[in-house]
Design a protein around this motif. Structure first.
Motif, short mmCIF file in Angstrom:
data_model
loop_
_atom_site.label_atom_id
_atom_site.label_comp_id
_atom_site.label_asym_id
_atom_site.label_seq_id
_atom_site.Cartn_x
_atom_site.Cartn_y
_atom_site.Cartn_z
N ASP A 34 0.45 -1.07 -0.04
CA ASP A 34 0.44 -0.19 0.02
C ASP A 34 1.05 0.88 -0.43
O ASP A 34 0.49 2.00 -0.50
CB ASP A 34 -0.85 0.18 1.37
N ALA A 35 2.19 0.86 0.55
CA ALA A 35 2.92 2.40 0.47
C ALA A 35 3.06 2.65 -0.88
O ALA A 35 3.89 4.08 -1.12
CB ALA A 35 4.08 1.98 1.55
N ALA A 36 3.90 2.08 -1.74
CA ALA A 36 3.85 2.31 -2.55
C ALA A 36 2.93 3.03 -3.67
O ALA A 36 3.46 3.36 -4.55
CB ALA A 36 4.22 1.00 -3.47
N ILE A 37 1.99 1.81 -4.33
CA ILE A 37 -0.08 2.41 -4.65
C ILE A 37 -0.20 3.42 -3.94
O ILE A 37 -1.44 3.96 -4.40
CB ILE A 37 -0.32 2.04 -6.09
N GLY A 38 -0.49 3.51 -2.50
CA GLY A 38 -1.64 3.89 -1.61
C GLY A 38 -1.22 4.58 -0.71
O GLY A 38 -0.32 5.02 -0.69
N ASP A 39 -2.62 4.49 0.42
CA ASP A 39 -1.61 6.17 2.00
C ASP A 39 -1.09 5.22 3.29
O ASP A 39 -0.49 5.57 3.39
CB ASP A 39 -3.30 5.53 2.76
N GLN A 169 -4.06 -15.67 -7.86
CA GLN A 169 -3.73 -15.61 -9.10
C GLN A 169 -4.17 -13.80 -9.79
O GLN A 169 -3.35 -13.59 -10.45
CB GLN A 169 -4.20 -16.80 -10.55
N GLY A 170 -5.00 -14.26 -9.00
CA GLY A 170 -5.82 -12.80 -9.63
C GLY A 170 -5.17 -11.15 -8.95
O GLY A 170 -5.20 -10.04 -9.09
N ALA A 171 -4.71 -11.70 -7.60
CA ALA A 171 -4.27 -10.71 -6.85
C ALA A 171 -2.34 -9.95 -7.59
O ALA A 171 -2.34 -9.62 -8.09
CB ALA A 171 -3.78 -10.85 -5.48
N ALA A 172 -2.03 -11.56 -8.07
CA ALA A 172 -0.44 -11.03 -8.64
C ALA A 172 -0.77 -10.83 -9.95
O ALA A 172 -0.35 -10.00 -10.82
CB ALA A 172 -0.04 -12.72 -9.05
N ALA A 173 -1.91 -11.38 -10.73
CA ALA A 173 -2.23 -10.50 -12.30
C ALA A 173 -2.43 -8.80 -12.17
O ALA A 173 -3.30 -8.30 -12.82
CB ALA A 173 -3.15 -11.47 -12.79
N THR A 174 -2.76 -8.40 -10.89
CA THR A 174 -2.92 -6.66 -10.93
C THR A 174 -1.41 -6.00 -10.56
O THR A 174 -1.32 -5.00 -11.32
CB THR A 174 -3.38 -6.49 -9.19
N VAL A 175 -0.73 -7.15 -10.71
CA VAL A 175 0.78 -5.97 -11.09
C VAL A 175 1.18 -5.26 -12.11
O VAL A 175 1.69 -4.07 -11.86
CB VAL A 175 2.35 -7.04 -10.58
N PRO A 176 0.95 -6.03 -13.51
CA PRO A 176 1.18 -5.78 -14.83
C PRO A 176 0.52 -4.12 -14.96
O PRO A 176 -0.41 -3.41 -16.36
CB PRO A 176 1.01 -6.06 -15.55
N ARG A 183 -7.28 5.56 -4.62
CA ARG A 183 -5.38 6.26 -4.17
C ARG A 183 -4.73 5.94 -5.18
O ARG A 183 -4.12 6.73 -6.14
CB ARG A 183 -5.42 5.95 -3.27
N ALA A 184 -5.05 4.95 -5.36
CA ALA A 184 -3.98 4.49 -6.67
C ALA A 184 -3.89 4.30 -7.88
O ALA A 184 -3.03 5.24 -8.82
CB ALA A 184 -3.49 2.59 -6.77
N SER A 185 -5.58 5.00 -8.25
CA SER A 185 -5.77 4.98 -9.56
C SER A 185 -5.11 6.47 -9.81
O SER A 185 -4.87 7.35 -11.27
CB SER A 185 -7.33 5.89 -10.23
N TYR A 186 -4.70 7.93 -8.32
CA TYR A 186 -4.25 9.14 -9.26
C TYR A 186 -2.39 8.50 -9.62
O TYR A 186 -1.96 10.18 -10.40
CB TYR A 186 -3.85 9.82 -7.86
N HIS A 194 3.58 -2.29 -9.66
CA HIS A 194 3.17 -2.63 -8.50
C HIS A 194 1.56 -3.60 -8.16
O HIS A 194 0.64 -3.45 -8.80
CB HIS A 194 2.94 -1.89 -6.91
N GLN A 195 1.51 -5.06 -7.05
CA GLN A 195 0.49 -5.69 -6.77
C GLN A 195 -0.65 -4.80 -5.74
O GLN A 195 0.16 -4.34 -5.29
CB GLN A 195 0.92 -6.59 -5.60
#
Length: 217
Positions: A34-39, A169-176, A183-186, A194-195
């Protein structure tokens, strides 16, 4: 409980207890994601919320129906977790609980219906779809895998195992993926690589469900 029979109240409590342990154990990892792409507070918030759920359930009758257990857990999460996690998981668990109603034993079809209701609540509240880099990217394939396995004649334990695997698998697929919600959309393209922490904690919670179901088998 036989593996192809039902899920009972104690199984649901065991699930939430296992979820509490899982998010607590992986809190630092969730916070790092979360620190990488969120709060940077996802691990803290999830740990606080599920710890509160554990305390709330400790004071309840062990014979509480599965639906009521989930509704109580959902209400507790909403009242104790900040950010998006509390409302999303709170809505999900309450929707699942309302879908179950007052039945005492949950067969595979009822479990699938409840998890579909939970996913629908998340989609409705978060306005997210698969591919948006959210918890939906873990929950949606998990629900599909659960129904596919049940339709093929798998036991509940086997079906939930497949669902948890699909969530992972779905969580891992969020990396690309590039985030389109939250917040990450900003960050735009900087969210790529980042996962997603929400999808990751969702996978942990579904794996906890498998642990509970398998433990009751």
């Amino acid at each position: 409980m036989s593996t192809d029979a039902d899920v009972r109240d104690q199984t649901v409590i065991a699930w939430l207890t296992a979820a509490e342990a899982a998010v607590s154990e992986r809190a630092d990892y969730l916070t790092q994601l979360d620190a990488a792409i969120g709060d940077g507070d996802h691990g803290i918030n999830m740990t606080r919320g599920f710890a509160a759920v554990g305390k709330a359930l400790a004071g309840q009758s062990p014979d509480m129906e599965p639906g009521r257990v989930l509704i109580l857990a959902g209400k507790t999460l909403v009242s104790t977790v900040g950010g998006a996690s509390g409302p999303l998981w709170g809505s999900a668990l309450r929707a699942a609980g309302r879908n179950l109603g007052d039945i005492e034993r949950v067969d595979g079809e009822a479990l699938a219906d409840a998890l579909d209701a939970a996913l629908a609540a998340v989609v409705d509240l978060g306005a997210a779809a698969p591919g948006d880099k959210t918890m939906v990217d873990a929950l949606s394939p998990a629900n599909a895998a659960l129904r596919e396995q049940l339709a093929s004649g798998a036991s509940i334990a086997e079906a939930v195992d497949a669902a948890a695997g699909a969530a992972e698998q779905g969580a891992a697929a969020t990396v690309p993926m590039q985030a389109r919600k939250g917040r990450a959309s900003y960050l735009g393209e900087r969210s790529i690589g980042h996962q997603d922490p929400g999808a990751t904690s969702a996978a942990l919670i579904l794996r906890a469900l498998h642990s509970a179901v398998a433990g009751e088998a």
